[in-house]
Design a protein around this motif. Structure first.
Motif, PDB file in Angstrom:
ATOM      1  N   PRO A 128       3.213  15.971  -1.115  1.00 40.66           N
ATOM      2  CA  PRO A 128       2.857  16.336  -2.492  1.00 40.66           C
ATOM      3  C   PRO A 128       1.389  16.086  -2.836  1.00 40.66           C
ATOM      4  CG  PRO A 128       4.972  15.223  -2.467  1.00 40.66           C
ATOM      5  CD  PRO A 128       4.414  15.118  -1.068  1.00 40.66           C
ATOM      6  N   ASP A 129       0.770  15.069  -2.234  1.00 43.11           N
ATOM      7  CA  ASP A 129      -0.637  14.795  -2.517  1.00 43.11           C
ATOM      8  C   ASP A 129      -1.583  15.568  -1.604  1.00 43.11           C
ATOM      9  OD1 ASP A 129      -0.361  13.484  -0.107  1.00 43.11           O
ATOM     10  OD2 ASP A 129      -0.811  11.478  -0.870  1.00 43.11           O
ATOM     11  N   GLY A 130      -1.032  16.331  -0.671  1.00 37.94           N
ATOM     12  CA  GLY A 130      -1.857  17.131   0.229  1.00 37.94           C
ATOM     13  C   GLY A 130      -2.538  16.347   1.327  1.00 37.94           C
ATOM     14  N   ARG A 131      -2.227  15.043   1.455  1.00 40.78           N
ATOM     15  CA  ARG A 131      -2.912  14.211   2.458  1.00 40.78           C
ATOM     16  C   ARG A 131      -2.308  14.369   3.852  1.00 40.78           C
ATOM     17  NH1 ARG A 131      -7.164  14.461   0.833  1.00 40.78           N
ATOM     18  NH2 ARG A 131      -6.413  15.573  -0.986  1.00 40.78           N
ATOM     19  N   VAL A 132      -1.061  14.800   3.938  1.00 38.69           N
ATOM     20  CA  VAL A 132      -0.407  14.987   5.235  1.00 38.69           C
ATOM     21  C   VAL A 132       0.004  16.445   5.380  1.00 38.69           C
ATOM     22  CG1 VAL A 132       1.540  14.371   6.720  1.00 38.69           C
ATOM     23  CG2 VAL A 132       0.460  12.626   5.312  1.00 38.69           C
ATOM     24  N   THR A 133      -0.349  17.041   6.490  1.00 37.75           N
ATOM     25  CA  THR A 133       0.079  18.398   6.802  1.00 37.75           C
ATOM     26  C   THR A 133       0.705  18.401   8.191  1.00 37.75           C
ATOM     27  OG1 THR A 133      -2.106  18.944   7.704  1.00 37.75           O
ATOM     28  CG2 THR A 133      -1.700  19.484   5.383  1.00 37.75           C
ATOM     29  N   GLY A 134       1.628  19.303   8.390  1.00 38.19           N
ATOM     30  CA  GLY A 134       2.275  19.403   9.691  1.00 38.19           C
ATOM     31  C   GLY A 134       2.721  20.815   9.959  1.00 38.19           C
ATOM     32  N   GLU A 135       2.995  21.083  11.203  1.00 40.08           N
ATOM     33  CA  GLU A 135       3.479  22.401  11.573  1.00 40.08           C
ATOM     34  C   GLU A 135       4.293  22.323  12.849  1.00 40.08           C
ATOM     35  OE1 GLU A 135       0.524  25.207  12.830  1.00 40.08           O
ATOM     36  OE2 GLU A 135      -0.807  23.635  13.585  1.00 40.08           O
ATOM     37  N   THR A 165      -0.876  15.741  10.806  1.00 41.42           N
ATOM     38  CA  THR A 165      -2.183  15.146  10.570  1.00 41.42           C
ATOM     39  C   THR A 165      -2.228  14.515   9.183  1.00 41.42           C
ATOM     40  OG1 THR A 165      -3.267  16.805  11.966  1.00 41.42           O
ATOM     41  CG2 THR A 165      -4.673  15.563  10.457  1.00 41.42           C
ATOM     42  N   ALA A 166      -2.765  13.304   9.098  1.00 39.41           N
ATOM     43  CA  ALA A 166      -3.025  12.652   7.815  1.00 39.41           C
ATOM     44  C   ALA A 166      -4.529  12.613   7.592  1.00 39.41           C
ATOM     45  CB  ALA A 166      -2.458  11.233   7.798  1.00 39.41           C
ATOM     46  N   THR A 167      -4.960  12.943   6.384  1.00 38.27           N
ATOM     47  CA  THR A 167      -6.386  13.011   6.082  1.00 38.27           C
ATOM     48  C   THR A 167      -6.694  12.334   4.751  1.00 38.27           C
ATOM     49  OG1 THR A 167      -6.184  15.120   4.894  1.00 38.27           O
ATOM     50  CG2 THR A 167      -6.601  15.231   7.269  1.00 38.27           C
ATOM     51  N   LEU A 168      -7.920  11.843   4.637  1.00 41.09           N
ATOM     52  CA  LEU A 168      -8.415  11.398   3.343  1.00 41.09           C
ATOM     53  C   LEU A 168      -9.009  12.570   2.586  1.00 41.09           C
ATOM     54  CD1 LEU A 168     -10.096   8.017   4.344  1.00 41.09           C
ATOM     55  CD2 LEU A 168      -7.994   8.325   3.021  1.00 41.09           C
ATOM     56  N   ASP A 169      -9.687  13.438   3.306  1.00 39.57           N
ATOM     57  CA  ASP A 169     -10.251  14.673   2.801  1.00 39.57           C
ATOM     58  C   ASP A 169     -10.055  15.731   3.878  1.00 39.57           C
ATOM     59  OD1 ASP A 169     -11.410  13.812   0.221  1.00 39.57           O
ATOM     60  OD2 ASP A 169     -12.690  12.558   1.475  1.00 39.57           O
ATOM     61  N   PRO A 170     -10.206  17.011   3.544  1.00 34.11           N
ATOM     62  CA  PRO A 170      -9.947  18.055   4.540  1.00 34.11           C
ATOM     63  C   PRO A 170     -10.662  17.857   5.867  1.00 34.11           C
ATOM     64  CG  PRO A 170     -10.208  19.029   2.368  1.00 34.11           C
ATOM     65  CD  PRO A 170     -10.512  17.572   2.212  1.00 34.11           C
ATOM     66  N   ILE A 229       0.828  -1.195   0.000  1.00 35.85           N
ATOM     67  CA  ILE A 229       0.000   0.000   0.000  1.00 35.85           C
ATOM     68  C   ILE A 229       0.865   1.249   0.000  1.00 35.85           C
ATOM     69  CG2 ILE A 229      -1.802   1.270   1.233  1.00 35.85           C
ATOM     70  CD1 ILE A 229      -2.642  -1.382   2.493  1.00 35.85           C
ATOM     71  N   ALA A 230       0.571   2.141  -0.924  1.00 35.20           N
ATOM     72  CA  ALA A 230       1.235   3.439  -0.988  1.00 35.20           C
ATOM     73  C   ALA A 230       0.164   4.531  -1.165  1.00 35.20           C
ATOM     74  CB  ALA A 230       2.229   3.464  -2.139  1.00 35.20           C
ATOM     75  N   PRO A 231       0.361   5.696  -0.569  1.00 33.94           N
ATOM     76  CA  PRO A 231       1.455   6.035   0.321  1.00 33.94           C
ATOM     77  C   PRO A 231       1.324   5.328   1.664  1.00 33.94           C
ATOM     78  CG  PRO A 231      -0.130   7.819   0.286  1.00 33.94           C
ATOM     79  CD  PRO A 231      -0.570   6.839  -0.756  1.00 33.94           C
ATOM     80  N   ARG A 232       2.421   5.052   2.296  1.00 38.59           N
ATOM     81  CA  ARG A 232       2.427   4.260   3.527  1.00 38.59           C
ATOM     82  C   ARG A 232       1.684   4.947   4.664  1.00 38.59           C
ATOM     83  NH1 ARG A 232       8.067   3.885   6.253  1.00 38.59           N
ATOM     84  NH2 ARG A 232       8.103   2.001   5.008  1.00 38.59           N
ATOM     85  N   TYR A 233       1.600   6.286   4.634  1.00 39.39           N
ATOM     86  CA  TYR A 233       0.937   6.985   5.741  1.00 39.39           C
ATOM     87  C   TYR A 233      -0.582   6.842   5.718  1.00 39.39           C
ATOM     88  CZ  TYR A 233       1.457  10.571   2.048  1.00 39.39           C
ATOM     89  OH  TYR A 233       1.491  11.244   0.850  1.00 39.39           O
ATOM     90  N   LEU A 234      -1.127   6.233   4.647  1.00 40.72           N
ATOM     91  CA  LEU A 234      -2.561   5.956   4.594  1.00 40.72           C
ATOM     92  C   LEU A 234      -2.837   4.452   4.577  1.00 40.72           C
ATOM     93  CD1 LEU A 234      -3.789   8.642   2.011  1.00 40.72           C
ATOM     94  CD2 LEU A 234      -3.875   8.745   4.514  1.00 40.72           C
TER      95      LEU A 234
END
Length: 250
Positions: free
Chosen positions: A133-140, A153-158, A10-15
């Motif tokens: 790059p796919d916008g599924r993971v954001t961090g700060e 945070t990892a998301t499927l949708d916002p 499964i890729a990306p691994r974070y999902l």
């Protein structure tokens, strides 16, 4: 004729979903010498590092993070915490615990958590925010109570988060860098049929691959053996403490 079983790549691994907690817990206990208590009436795991300074707690909770790391060193005054939601892939958590339990860990405190992200083409802004790059993971990285904290945070949708990770101020950069390196790793995560049940296929690429059953069964024992072998290595000494700045006479 060897028996073969299907594994999901499964890729990306974070999902990829959480996977098997033993990839973290059994590896820490059997490979890195962390001790555990026995409480058969509670669906939880508590592991303590050999030096008694770090505690890992795994406790399923619908409304709270499942994984908690807490560190307290009375000699140096170092205190920090990290937590991970139940949907966090174990491969990401394992890189943190592997780094923490590695010989010579104290000698490798200097690291840049943004470096593996930039190398993998992630956006990393000067204000501390970053995004896959796919916008599924954001961090700060943000300041709270005078120290820098990390929230990922990892998301499927916002409005559909899959997992959250958090590192408190005081967390060694090498620990955060281990996590971001695992985030950016393009290697697919491997899952059994059972571990893909309920997994959303909307944002992932899933490929089934047949592998010898013996190879699959040996994956965790081999991981434990590699970690156990590290304990025989003489660790590097910690970096020297810089001398105090000379006083200036007025």
């Amino acid at each position: 004729m060897s028996i073969k079983i299907e594994q999901a790549l499964i890729a990306p691994r974070y999902l990829a979903g959480p996977g098997d907690p033993a990839w973290v817990t059994a590896a820490l206990h059997e490979g890195s010498g962390w001790s555990h208590g026995n409480d058969p009436l509670m669906p939880r795991v508590i592991l303590t590092s050999p030096d008694q300074k770090t505690l890992l707690r795994l406790e399923p909770d619908l409304n709270e993070p499942w994984w908690h790391l807490s560190h307290r060193d009375g000699r140096t005054g170092s205190v920090w915490n990290a937590s991970f939601g139940g949907g966090t892939p174990v491969e990401l958590i394992a890189t943190v615990t592997d780094a923490l339990s590695a010989p010579g860990y104290n000698a490798r405190q200097v690291a840049d958590p943004y470096r593996p992200l930039r190398r993998a083409g992630w956006d990393a802004a000067p204000n501390g925010q970053f995004r896959s790059p796919d916008g599924r993971v954001t961090g700060e990285r943000f300041n709270f109570s005078g120290s820098s904290n990390w929230r990922i945070t990892a998301t499927l949708d916002p409005d559909d988060p899959v997992w959250h990770a958090w590192f408190s101020g005081g967390t060694p950069p090498v620990i955060v860098a281990a996590f971001t390196q695992a985030l950016a790793d393009p290697e697919p995560a491997r899952r059994s049929h059972e571990q893909t049940i309920g997994l959303s296929h909307r944002r992932i690429t899933l490929h089934w691959q047949e592998e010898p059953a013996e190879t699959v069964a040996r994956a965790l024992p081999e991981r434990i053996e590699r970690l156990a072998a590290r304990r025989t290595i003489t660790p590097l000494p910690p970096p020297p403490t810089p001398p105090p700045a000379p006083r200036r006479n007025r």
